[in-house]
Design a protein around this motif. Structure first.
Motif, PDB file in Angstrom:
ATOM      1  N   PHE A   1       0.811  -1.216   0.075  1.00  0.00           N
ATOM      2  CA  PHE A   1      -0.010  -0.065  -0.034  1.00  0.00           C
ATOM      3  C   PHE A   1       0.821   1.229  -0.198  1.00  0.00           C
ATOM      4  N   ARG A   2       2.012   1.291   0.394  1.00  0.00           N
ATOM      5  CA  ARG A   2       3.009   2.350   0.580  1.00  0.00           C
ATOM      6  C   ARG A   2       3.504   2.770  -0.654  1.00  0.00           C
ATOM      7  N   VAL A   3       3.389   1.566  -1.639  1.00  0.00           N
ATOM      8  CA  VAL A   3       3.827   2.173  -3.045  1.00  0.00           C
ATOM      9  C   VAL A   3       2.934   2.560  -4.067  1.00  0.00           C
ATOM     10  N   ALA A   4       1.661   2.512  -3.448  1.00  0.00           N
ATOM     11  CA  ALA A   4       0.385   2.819  -4.327  1.00  0.00           C
ATOM     12  C   ALA A   4       0.167   4.457  -4.525  1.00  0.00           C
ATOM     13  N   ASP A   5       0.024   4.583  -5.680  1.00  0.00           N
ATOM     14  CA  ASP A   5      -0.551   5.990  -6.055  1.00  0.00           C
ATOM     15  C   ASP A   5      -1.965   6.205  -5.885  1.00  0.00           C
TER      16      ASP A   5
END
Length: 305
Positions: free
Chosen positions: A237-241
């Motif tokens: 989720f941290r890498v999601a835009d």
């Protein structure tokens, strides 16, 4: 090889195109490609601005035979610290090679104004159903690179929905890598200004590690999965835009705390945008298409800057 779980991508298979007139050939890395003859040519010049004065033809060295820096004799004289350094060096080598290919993919896409979305989720979150609807409502041509360990089921569904699709079967592999996307782009030959969606292998761990050259990363979180998924898999989720809270039409039938789920996303991914949607009813699709349009606008601005 996956730097997280050690899975191998040696038996990757790529197929696509119409069912008639298919043929098979083997790439330099041993990957077997099966596809049909299309009316368009695949001889792209790849003369994008990010490659300097030389052309980029996506014929990357896809060597998956990564050497493991240890023998299997299990000698007791080897220091654990040495083994640790070897693992770190191997991880760095794998990711560096992947990132180079990803940068080439990004340049090839960018110079053509093609938005590429890396769509990730756990299995069953609704990626393919969403794509089938998006093909009808995106307003631009859509092509899809499908990733699964086995079967062509999802690619078949995408073609039936009216979009060209390439199926990448990773075998024991748990994610897609940039060199697979390079091959998929060569086979699809997407039109300038179009949308390419990569439906990654259903997995909330390893796909987050590998840059594919995408314009943006989208993570789907189904309301059937539980409110604490973002806390259990924070890196994804941290890498999601963009985080899509999917299947919201089922909320009346579930004991699901939507507010708590959104708060959990905010804890690990404060910069990610969150949209609620249902691919079944169409709720939220207009907002998703608007978000994709904004990506295209920014990409075009970067091209002309």
């Amino acid at each position: 090889m996956c730097v997280t779980c050690g899975c191998s991508s040696d038996d990757v298979r790529i197929s696509g195109g119409a069912h008639a007139g298919e043929h098979e050939h083997v790439l330099p890395d041993g990957t077997v490609v099966r596809h049909a003859h299309h009316e368009h040519a695949h001889a792209h010049s790849h003369d994008h601005a990010h490659s300097g004065d030389h052309d980029h033809d996506h014929d990357h060295d896809h060597d998956h035979s990564h050497g493991h820096g240890h023998g299997h004799g299990h000698g007791h004289g080897e220091e654990p610290a040495d083994r640790g350094r070897g693992i770190v060096e191997l991880e760095a080598e794998i990711l560096a090679k992947n990132d180079l290919t990803a940068a080439q993919n990004r340049g090839w896409l960018g110079v053509r104004g093609i938005v590429c979305v890396n769509l990730m989720s756990a299995p069953g979150a609704g990626k393919t159903t969403l794509l089938a609807r998006l093909i009808r409502e995106a307003g631009v041509p859509v092509s899809v690179i499908e990733g699964d360990q086995e079967t062509e089921n999802d690619a078949r569904r995408i073609r039936e929905a009216g979009a060209p699709a390439i199926q990448i079967n990773t075998g024991k592999g748990c994610h897609l890598e940039a060199n697979m996307i390079a091959t998929g782009l060569r086979e699809l030959a997407p039109k300038p200004g179009s949308l390419v969606v990569v439906e990654n292998v259903g997995n909330l761990v390893c796909p987050a590690l590998f840059d594919l050259g995408e314009t943006a990363r989208v993570v789907i979180l189904s309301v059937t999965e539980g409110e604490d998924k973002p806390l259990k898999y924070p890196h994804m989720f941290r890498v999601a835009d963009l985080v899509l809270l999917s299947k919201v039409d089922l909320l009346p039938h579930l004991a699901f705390d939507k507010a708590a789920c959104i708060a959990n996303v905010r804890k690990v991914a404060p910069r990610a945008q969150i949209l609620e949607l249902s691919a079944t009813t169409g709720a939220g699709m207009t907002a998703l298409v608007a978000w994709l349009t904004s990506l295209r606008t920014r990409l075009e601005a970067d091209r002309t800057a």
